[in-house]
Structure formats: C-alpha cells, structure tokens
Scaffold this motif. Structure first.
Motif, PDB file in Angstrom:
ATOM      1  N   ARG A 228      -6.796   1.570  -6.420  1.00 56.54           N
ATOM      2  CA  ARG A 228      -7.702   1.636  -5.280  1.00 56.54           C
ATOM      3  C   ARG A 228      -8.589   0.399  -5.250  1.00 56.54           C
ATOM      4  O   ARG A 228      -8.910  -0.188  -6.277  1.00 56.54           O
TER       5      ARG A 228
ATOM      6  N   SER B   7     -11.406   2.897  -1.662  1.00 56.49           N
ATOM      7  CA  SER B   7     -10.443   2.866  -0.570  1.00 56.49           C
ATOM      8  C   SER B   7      -9.513   4.067  -0.644  1.00 56.49           C
ATOM      9  O   SER B   7      -9.234   4.603  -1.716  1.00 56.49           O
ATOM     10  N   ARG B   8      -9.032   4.484   0.518  1.00 62.30           N
ATOM     11  CA  ARG B   8      -8.049   5.569   0.567  1.00 62.30           C
ATOM     12  C   ARG B   8      -6.703   5.097   0.041  1.00 62.30           C
ATOM     13  O   ARG B   8      -5.965   5.850  -0.591  1.00 62.30           O
ATOM     14  N   GLU B   9      -6.382   3.834   0.287  1.00 60.78           N
ATOM     15  CA  GLU B   9      -5.083   3.303  -0.085  1.00 60.78           C
ATOM     16  C   GLU B   9      -5.079   2.784  -1.521  1.00 60.78           C
ATOM     17  O   GLU B   9      -6.083   2.268  -2.006  1.00 60.78           O
TER      18      GLU B   9
ATOM     19  N   VAL C 113       0.860  -1.184   0.000  1.00 61.14           N
ATOM     20  CA  VAL C 113       0.000   0.000   0.000  1.00 61.14           C
ATOM     21  C   VAL C 113       0.894   1.230   0.000  1.00 61.14           C
ATOM     22  O   VAL C 113       2.058   1.179   0.398  1.00 61.14           O
ATOM     23  N   ASP C 114       0.337   2.350  -0.434  1.00 59.62           N
ATOM     24  CA  ASP C 114       1.096   3.605  -0.502  1.00 59.62           C
ATOM     25  C   ASP C 114       0.985   4.345   0.829  1.00 59.62           C
ATOM     26  O   ASP C 114       0.309   5.358   0.944  1.00 59.62           O
ATOM     27  N   GLY C 115       1.649   3.816   1.823  1.00 59.40           N
ATOM     28  CA  GLY C 115       1.605   4.429   3.142  1.00 59.40           C
ATOM     29  C   GLY C 115       1.780   3.366   4.199  1.00 59.40           C
ATOM     30  O   GLY C 115       2.102   2.212   3.890  1.00 59.40           O
TER      31      GLY C 115
ATOM     32  N   PHE D 269      -7.675  -1.827   5.054  1.00 58.31           N
ATOM     33  CA  PHE D 269      -7.789  -0.638   4.211  1.00 58.31           C
ATOM     34  C   PHE D 269      -8.985   0.190   4.673  1.00 58.31           C
ATOM     35  O   PHE D 269      -9.917  -0.306   5.292  1.00 58.31           O
TER      36      PHE D 269
ATOM     37  N   ASP E 244     -12.059   6.338   1.519  1.00 59.20           N
ATOM     38  CA  ASP E 244     -11.636   7.685   1.116  1.00 59.20           C
ATOM     39  C   ASP E 244     -12.854   8.609   1.041  1.00 59.20           C
ATOM     40  O   ASP E 244     -13.699   8.465   0.152  1.00 59.20           O
TER      41      ASP E 244
END
Length: 358
Positions: free
Chosen positions: A300, A253-255, A182-184, A194, A197
């Motif tokens: 996402r 999703s935010r991720e 994931v980006d974070g 997850f 968003d």
C-alpha cells in the motif's frame, strides 16, 4: 544511457568524483535508485524559507536571514514551526546530461518534517540541473513534532537521471497490461491514480492524526515511542472521515502498488480541484517496491495528508494522488526489500519507524 541511474551507476559517480564528501560516503547511503544525503554539523535558524536565486550563493544569503546558528554535535532540537538550513556533507559536480532531483525520505514525510534541497543558483527546490557544481543544503521545517537531530542523519535523498525517463500514459498502460502495477483496474491519467482506503475493515482505525502538543522525537530511536503519545486514532464512520483544517493525517491507499525492477516511481499530488487537501508526497518508490522478486506482493501507499482552508469530507475510494513511473537506465544490482534494510516493504497503514503501535 537514458533513465534513472541505479545504485551501481551512483557508485560510479562517487568513484569519478561527481559525488563527493569530506566524510567518506557510507555504502549504506546508496539505495536502489537514489543516494541518501547526510546532515552536516551546524544548523542555521532562519527567518523564512528562501531560494538562492540565479547567480547567487546560499552561503551569502544566509546572513540575510540567519537568526542564530546551532551546533548539531551531540544532538540538537529543531523546534516545531521553525525553519532551519543545514549544510549537507555531500556536494555534487554533475556532468552534462545528468540532472538530479531530491525528495524527503519516507520516514521524514511520515513525521510531517518538511525537508527540501536548495543549491547555489537554485530557482526551485529539489531540482539540480546538469553541470551543477557546488555544495548542497537541506531546508528543514518540522510541522507537527519537534525533532532531535545529529550530524550524519539522513532526512532526504537524491536521484540522478539521464535524458527523458518518464513514461507517458500510453506507455504506462502498456506496462500495466504486461505486468500489473495495482491489484485491480488501473486509473491512468498523467500517471497511475490511487485512492484512499476507508473501508469497513478499517472503521476502528482508518488512520492517524498528529496531536498538537507532544514531546520531542529523537530520529535515531527506532520503535521507541508509544504512538498514542503523538497520534490520535482516526475512525472511519460510514466509509468517510472529515479532515480538520491544518491537521496532519497518515492514511493508506486502497490499492496495493508494484514497482517492477526496471522502473522507479514518485508520488505526486492529484488535481487541486479534487478537494481542499493535499497529499504531502515524501517519496521516491524504489525498483522492487512491492514486487515479487524482492519478496513483496504489492504494498500500500502511505498517504501524508493535510487539509487546507475548510473541513473536507474524504470518502472511501476517493482518488487522492498518483504515481509517475520512470525507466531505470539499467536494473539495480540490488532491489528494494531484497537483502537491504527496507522498512516499508509489504506495508499497510504504518507510521514512521520511530513509533510502536502494539
């Protein structure tokens, strides 16, 4: 051999007769880590959902629940709120040591089209034990829209697994450290968590809510329907939305998620005590989803959400689901998004492929 069978392994099962069909299997049915299943030529309208039960055949039990049968040749409408049973074209003769698990395809889930696999002797949906030999059936319950279906349509898919393939949290953390999933920061607890968003950037359109009274969706018509005739735009005020009981939502999703080539994943619900809602998980995530080797830079996860019991406030960054990762028995000879028609590679907030939003 341990792990989820790749497309070349599925092709070998077809050649060996472990997977068969009266109508020859189309190579396009074979995905990187799963096989698409095709509807047969008849549907049975039944009074209620059921499982065959140990030692019993689905065909014998249909007579207990059948209301009428529908010829699918030429197309037929499956009505919202009704339950149907459709014999599939494929059948399985699983060898010992190979089990199968089924799930709805992504577009099926985004239409709120509940689709589950049942088998002779089955005591649970979507699970087929090693050694099973027999036909396959799809239970279909359209929940938001009535749909037009035809023989050969592919609403669900099946994966094949040898041995224990699931990654535990320690192995998942190790994989994330080696190749970010994931980006974070990664929330790892019984899988990769997850969140939703509902950021200011999506304030005008944080998602979609299915309209209660619409026309029929012909599943073969790609990019055909004006989304506004079937969906309401859901804005996010101050980073939150209120879910209405019984309503169906498409959120995102935010991720951004990555599935490396040597792994597959499946979306699963989060803890029930997290709130009075459920992320309806449609899907398998194939090797290469969102991955650079398959022309992706993370993608996402689209969330199919239904609220229960009482209105519920969903807020930006709230954890709503998890991905469980499994090892592949070997890397597929073709990845998701790499030279195949992958509708959702690099996706953000996106409805099923039958709708156009522009």
């Amino acid at each position: 051999m341990t792990g989820v069978l790749p497309r070349q392994g599925i092709a070998q099962m077809i050649e060996a007769g472990a997977i068969s069909a009266a109508t020859p299997i189309d190579p396009a049915q074979i995905q990187p880590a799963s096989l698409d299943l095709r509807l047969g030529r008849v549907a049975y309208r039944v009074r209620a959902s059921f499982l065959a039960g140990e030692g019993r055949r689905v065909a014998d039990r249909i007579s207990e629940f059948e209301m009428h049968r529908i010829d699918l040749d030429g197309g037929a409408v499956l009505e919202k709120g009704c339950v149907y049973l459709v014999p599939l074209m494929e059948r399985l003769a699983l060898p010992e040591g190979i089990q199968a698990v089924a799930n709805a395809k992504s577009s099926t889930g985004r239409l709120d089209l509940l689709t589950r696999l049942i088998t002779d002797g089955g005591t649970e949906f979507d699970r087929i034990p090693p050694g099973h030999d027999g036909p396959l059936y799809a239970e279909i319950c359209p929940r938001s829209f009535s749909v037009l279906v035809r023989p050969g349509m592919r609403l669900n898919q099946v994966r094949f697994r040898a041995g224990q393939a699931l990654l535990d949290d320690a192995q998942l953390a190790e994989l994330h450290a080696r190749e970010p999933l994931v980006d974070g920061p990664a929330l790892i607890s019984d899988g990769l968590g997850f969140s939703v968003d509902l950021s200011p950037e999506l304030a005008a359109c944080a998602g979609y809510r299915a309209k209660p009274h619409t026309g029929v969706v012909d599943l073969d018509r790609i990019g055909h329907y004006d989304a506004s005739e079937f969906w309401e735009v859901v804005p996010a005020a101050q980073g939150r939305i209120i879910l209405d009981p019984g309503a169906f939502y498409i959120l995102v999703s935010r991720e951004s998620v990555t599935i490396p080539p040597a792994y597959a994943a499946e979306m699963a619900p989060y803890l029930a005590m997290a709130g009075e809602f459920r992320v309806h998980y449609a899907g398998f995530f194939d090797p290469g989803f969102g991955h650079a080797e398959a022309q992706g830079k993370g993608a996402r996860g689209v969330l199919e959400v239904r609220c229960h019991e009482a209105p519920f406030v969903l807020e930006h960054g709230q954890v709503v689901g998890r991905l469980v990762y499994e090892r592949m028995a070997e890397i597929p000879d073709r990845l998701y998004g790499a030279g195949i028609a992958s509708n959702y590679q690099g996706q953000g907030l996106k409805l099923s492929k039958q709708f156009r939003t522009g």
